[in-house]
Design a protein around this motif. Structure first.
Motif, PDB file in Angstrom:
ATOM      1  N   GLY A  11       0.815  -1.210   0.000  1.00 25.58           N
ATOM      2  CA  GLY A  11       0.000   0.000   0.000  1.00 25.58           C
ATOM      3  C   GLY A  11       0.847   1.258   0.000  1.00 25.58           C
ATOM      4  O   GLY A  11       0.577   2.207  -0.742  1.00 25.58           O
ATOM      5  N   PHE A  12       1.894   1.282   0.840  1.00 22.31           N
ATOM      6  CA  PHE A  12       2.808   2.421   0.859  1.00 22.31           C
ATOM      7  C   PHE A  12       3.432   2.641  -0.524  1.00 22.31           C
ATOM      8  O   PHE A  12       3.483   3.760  -1.037  1.00 22.31           O
ATOM      9  N   VAL A  13       3.919   1.553  -1.112  1.00 23.69           N
ATOM     10  CA  VAL A  13       4.605   1.665  -2.401  1.00 23.69           C
ATOM     11  C   VAL A  13       3.658   2.160  -3.483  1.00 23.69           C
ATOM     12  O   VAL A  13       4.032   2.972  -4.342  1.00 23.69           O
ATOM     13  N   VAL A  23     -18.288  -5.810   5.624  1.00 21.27           N
ATOM     14  CA  VAL A  23     -17.027  -5.738   4.885  1.00 21.27           C
ATOM     15  C   VAL A  23     -16.922  -4.480   4.016  1.00 21.27           C
ATOM     16  O   VAL A  23     -15.961  -3.707   4.157  1.00 21.27           O
ATOM     17  N   PRO A  24     -17.859  -4.198   3.102  1.00 22.37           N
ATOM     18  CA  PRO A  24     -17.683  -2.995   2.275  1.00 22.37           C
ATOM     19  C   PRO A  24     -17.763  -1.699   3.072  1.00 22.37           C
ATOM     20  O   PRO A  24     -17.103  -0.710   2.723  1.00 22.37           O
ATOM     21  N   THR A  25     -18.557  -1.697   4.163  1.00 25.03           N
ATOM     22  CA  THR A  25     -18.643  -0.481   4.976  1.00 25.03           C
ATOM     23  C   THR A  25     -17.335  -0.215   5.699  1.00 25.03           C
ATOM     24  O   THR A  25     -16.896   0.940   5.817  1.00 25.03           O
ATOM     25  N   MET A  26     -16.675  -1.268   6.191  1.00 28.05           N
ATOM     26  CA  MET A  26     -15.383  -1.076   6.849  1.00 28.05           C
ATOM     27  C   MET A  26     -14.344  -0.574   5.852  1.00 28.05           C
ATOM     28  O   MET A  26     -13.562   0.341   6.152  1.00 28.05           O
ATOM     29  N   GLN A  27     -14.321  -1.158   4.646  1.00 32.86           N
ATOM     30  CA  GLN A  27     -13.393  -0.671   3.623  1.00 32.86           C
ATOM     31  C   GLN A  27     -13.648   0.800   3.321  1.00 32.86           C
ATOM     32  O   GLN A  27     -12.709   1.605   3.225  1.00 32.86           O
ATOM     33  N   ALA A  28     -14.919   1.157   3.160  1.00 30.83           N
ATOM     34  CA  ALA A  28     -15.260   2.538   2.827  1.00 30.83           C
ATOM     35  C   ALA A  28     -14.897   3.487   3.960  1.00 30.83           C
ATOM     36  O   ALA A  28     -14.445   4.621   3.722  1.00 30.83           O
ATOM     37  N   THR A  29     -15.069   3.056   5.209  1.00 28.25           N
ATOM     38  CA  THR A  29     -14.755   3.902   6.347  1.00 28.25           C
ATOM     39  C   THR A  29     -13.256   4.184   6.421  1.00 28.25           C
ATOM     40  O   THR A  29     -12.826   5.320   6.674  1.00 28.25           O
ATOM     41  N   VAL A  30     -12.434   3.165   6.198  1.00 29.60           N
ATOM     42  CA  VAL A  30     -10.983   3.366   6.173  1.00 29.60           C
ATOM     43  C   VAL A  30     -10.599   4.289   5.018  1.00 29.60           C
ATOM     44  O   VAL A  30      -9.755   5.187   5.167  1.00 29.60           O
ATOM     45  N   ALA A  31     -11.222   4.093   3.849  1.00 28.20           N
ATOM     46  CA  ALA A  31     -10.904   4.922   2.688  1.00 28.20           C
ATOM     47  C   ALA A  31     -11.254   6.384   2.934  1.00 28.20           C
ATOM     48  O   ALA A  31     -10.519   7.288   2.531  1.00 28.20           O
ATOM     49  N   ARG A  32     -12.392   6.647   3.588  1.00 31.59           N
ATOM     50  CA  ARG A  32     -12.786   8.037   3.862  1.00 31.59           C
ATOM     51  C   ARG A  32     -11.849   8.700   4.864  1.00 31.59           C
ATOM     52  O   ARG A  32     -11.637   9.905   4.829  1.00 31.59           O
ATOM     53  N   LEU A  33     -11.315   7.910   5.762  1.00 31.70           N
ATOM     54  CA  LEU A  33     -10.403   8.454   6.757  1.00 31.70           C
ATOM     55  C   LEU A  33      -9.075   8.879   6.141  1.00 31.70           C
ATOM     56  O   LEU A  33      -8.418   9.804   6.622  1.00 31.70           O
ATOM     57  N   ALA A  34      -8.680   8.218   5.054  1.00 30.38           N
ATOM     58  CA  ALA A  34      -7.349   8.434   4.476  1.00 30.38           C
ATOM     59  C   ALA A  34      -7.285   9.711   3.654  1.00 30.38           C
ATOM     60  O   ALA A  34      -8.201  10.007   2.882  1.00 30.38           O
ATOM     61  N   PRO A  35      -6.212  10.487   3.781  1.00 30.90           N
ATOM     62  CA  PRO A  35      -5.950  11.557   2.819  1.00 30.90           C
ATOM     63  C   PRO A  35      -5.773  10.939   1.429  1.00 30.90           C
ATOM     64  O   PRO A  35      -5.286   9.804   1.316  1.00 30.90           O
ATOM     65  N   HIS A  61      -4.118   6.800   0.303  1.00 28.99           N
ATOM     66  CA  HIS A  61      -5.095   5.721   0.200  1.00 28.99           C
ATOM     67  C   HIS A  61      -4.421   4.347   0.289  1.00 28.99           C
ATOM     68  O   HIS A  61      -4.927   3.428   0.934  1.00 28.99           O
ATOM     69  N   GLY A  62      -3.302   4.191  -0.391  1.00 27.69           N
ATOM     70  CA  GLY A  62      -2.628   2.899  -0.394  1.00 27.69           C
ATOM     71  C   GLY A  62      -2.143   2.501   0.985  1.00 27.69           C
ATOM     72  O   GLY A  62      -2.306   1.353   1.415  1.00 27.69           O
ATOM     73  N   ALA A  63      -1.542   3.434   1.719  1.00 26.17           N
ATOM     74  CA  ALA A  63      -1.016   3.130   3.047  1.00 26.17           C
ATOM     75  C   ALA A  63      -2.138   2.753   4.009  1.00 26.17           C
ATOM     76  O   ALA A  63      -2.027   1.782   4.763  1.00 26.17           O
ATOM     77  N   TYR A  64      -3.225   3.510   3.996  1.00 31.10           N
ATOM     78  CA  TYR A  64      -4.328   3.225   4.904  1.00 31.10           C
ATOM     79  C   TYR A  64      -5.011   1.905   4.554  1.00 31.10           C
ATOM     80  O   TYR A  64      -5.291   1.073   5.427  1.00 31.10           O
TER      81      TYR A  64
END
Length: 448
Positions: free
Chosen positions: A80-82, A331-343, A347-350
């Protein structure tokens, strides 16, 4: 592309995604579908292949899965970082391409269990960054308010691949032998790699510039909202993996089901997800994320308590069905919640952290669940995973609440609701002494 094929392609995309047409999301879903049909099928048969084709012992197979599970989570986070730096497509192409070559190399190991197991372990590790890249692509190309639908669409595509994969594997084994099986999986992997090159754009979000890996890691590891979400993700996926890995063993050894009977019962799960994931997501799209996350994980864990009073087939079918609706919510809600939190530039790192937590749960759940059965009996398993689901709810609610407080403090009065925007990217970038990259707004979408 002429108008008629283009219209047909858009129609197929709407049918698959269950939402308005987004070319990049549709292409990512196609790539995910093919990879689901190939690599998930390979992992379903990897243990059997090692025993029958290589003559490996069950202990060696256990070590194979253990090593892959231990090494994959950090590889997912690193990937994700890369991908934030070099681009999503590059990571995905390298990941799928190298894994395909490693699987092809299994044809050359003969009956050497050591070499075969080593290649399988490395193949599992190199695929982990690709999973993080796919998750990040979805966050890149869809606006935050559509993340839930987008991740649900990706799950639908993956489950279609899971449904198609096992019959395809059986056909390969029927027409040939294990060599034909390995060649077929390697070719599907190569197809995934080729489609990623052909269909996916080079980048929607260019990697940030000017920040070191240590500075980026500090931003991620000091984001307490993210860390709470990763705890909730780990515990929730431990409950999820108990269905995938622990329940099959208990159903056969303690409930008295024949293996083929459990196989038929389990097959209900991907079919239900394939049919109802998108309709359920549309119905619940206006729900607060905290409600969807909490209800989802509580539909996954507590239903196991039914097994404290009944092992009848009707009880198992009820648990399978309720669990399927729980995972479709969670599952999709958790993915979406992490994605919204990320700058946007992280996105890749989060999402690499999310993928790493998922893969870690794949290792921890069967180890703890089956050890509990051995020490305390089968009933202890269901109490334990029910308790984990409750702790996952607490961690998830704490993360959402903390995000609200942080957003209000940093947003200078801007209103952030439960399904709203992520933290301000500029301030997060300042903490890491890096500058966020330009994130072009996605094209407007009509309501589905």
């Amino acid at each position: 592309m002429t108008k008629r094929p283009a219209a047909l392609l858009r129609g197929c995309g709407r049918l698959l995604l269950g939402m308005e047409w987004d070319p990049v999301l549709a292409r990512a879903a196609v790539v995910h579908l093919i990879s689901g049909a190939s690599f998930s099928t390979f992992w379903s048969y990897a243990g059997v292949w090692a025993i029958e084709a290589l003559g490996a012992t069950t202990g060696q197979v256990g070590v194979m899965f253990l090593l892959s599970a231990v090494l994959s989570p950090p590889a997912a986070w690193l990937g994700g970082f890369v991908s934030d730096v070099v681009g999503r497509r590059s990571v995905l192409v390298m990941s799928t391409g190298i894994q395909s070559l490693l699987i092809l190399g299994l044809c050359l190991v003969g009956h050497s269990a050591a070499w075969g197991i080593a290649l399988v372990v490395v193949a599992g590790v190199v695929w982990a960054p690709g999973r993080s890249a796919v998750n990040a692509i979805v966050a890149d190309v869809t606006p935050p308010e559509r993340h839930d639908q987008a991740y649900a669409a990706l799950r639908t595509a993956n489950n279609l691949g899971v449904v198609v994969g096992p019959p395809l594997a059986a056909l390969l084994l029927f027409l040939g032998d294990w060599t034909a099986f390995v060649l077929g999986i390697a070719l599907l992997g190569a197809l995934t790699c080729g489609l990623a090159v052909r269909l996916l754009p080079r980048d929607r979000v260019r990697g940030h510039r000017g920040g070191t890996a240590a500075q980026t890691a500090r931003v991620v590891l000091t984001d307490r909202s993210l860390l709470l979400l990763l705890v909730a993700t780990l515990l929730g996926f431990m409950v999820y993996m108990s269905f995938e890995t622990v329940l099959p063993v208990v159903a056969v050894t303690s409930f008295g089901f024949a293996p083929e009977t459990w196989g038929l019962l389990y097959a209900v799960n991907p079919v239900v997800v394939l049919l109802f994931q998108m309709p359920l997501t549309r119905v619940t799209r206006s729900w607060p994320a905290s409600v969807t996350l909490s209800l989802g994980v509580l539909l996954m864990g507590p239903p196991f308590l039914i097994f404290l009073v009944s092992h009848h087939m009707a009880a198992v079918v009820l648990v399978v069905l309720v669990f399927a609706f729980g995972e479709m919510l969670w599952v999709p809600t958790m993915q979406a919640t992490v994605a919204r939190l990320a700058p946007p530039h992280l996105h890749g790192a989060y999402l690499g952290g999310y993928t790493g937590s998922q893969l870690l749960a794949w290792m921890v759940a069967p180890l703890t669940g089956l050890r509990l059965e051995e020490a305390l009996g089968e009933r202890a398993i269901w109490v334990f995973f029910t308790a984990l689901s409750a702790v996952s709810v607490v961690a998830g609610l704490a993360a959402v609440r903390r995000r609200h407080r942080t957003a209000r403090g940093e947003g200078d009065g801007h209103r952030i609701d439960d399904r709203g925007s992520h933290r301000l990217a500029a301030r997060t970038a300042d903490r890491a002494d890096v500058q966020p990259s330009v994130h072009p707004a996605p094209s407007p979408e009509k309501s589905s």
